[in-house]
Design a protein around this motif. Structure first.
Motif: not given
Length: 57
Positions: A28, A30-33, A41-45, A50
């Motif tokens: 995975t 993880a993409v966050g702000d 919440p974070v985006l999981h790719l 990715w």
């Protein structure tokens, strides 16, 4: 939830527009702000998704 070691993108602006990415877990990305709380919440790719995102033109 696993702990992610986020790193701020080198493309982030100085005005606070910050994207963070964590790649410290197999399977995975993880993409966050950085402006959101740590428990937001974070985006999981998948690593494949990715790679496709970062190499798309």
């Amino acid at each position: 939830m696993p702990e992610f070691n986020f790193v701020k993108s080198s493309y982030s602006s100085t005005s606070g527009q910050c994207v963070e990415v964590a790649r410290n877990h197999i399977g995975t990305v993880a993409v966050g702000d950085s402006k959101t709380p740590p428990d937001a919440p974070v985006l999981h790719l998948s690593p494949t998704a990715w790679q496709e995102f970062t190499t798309a033109q």
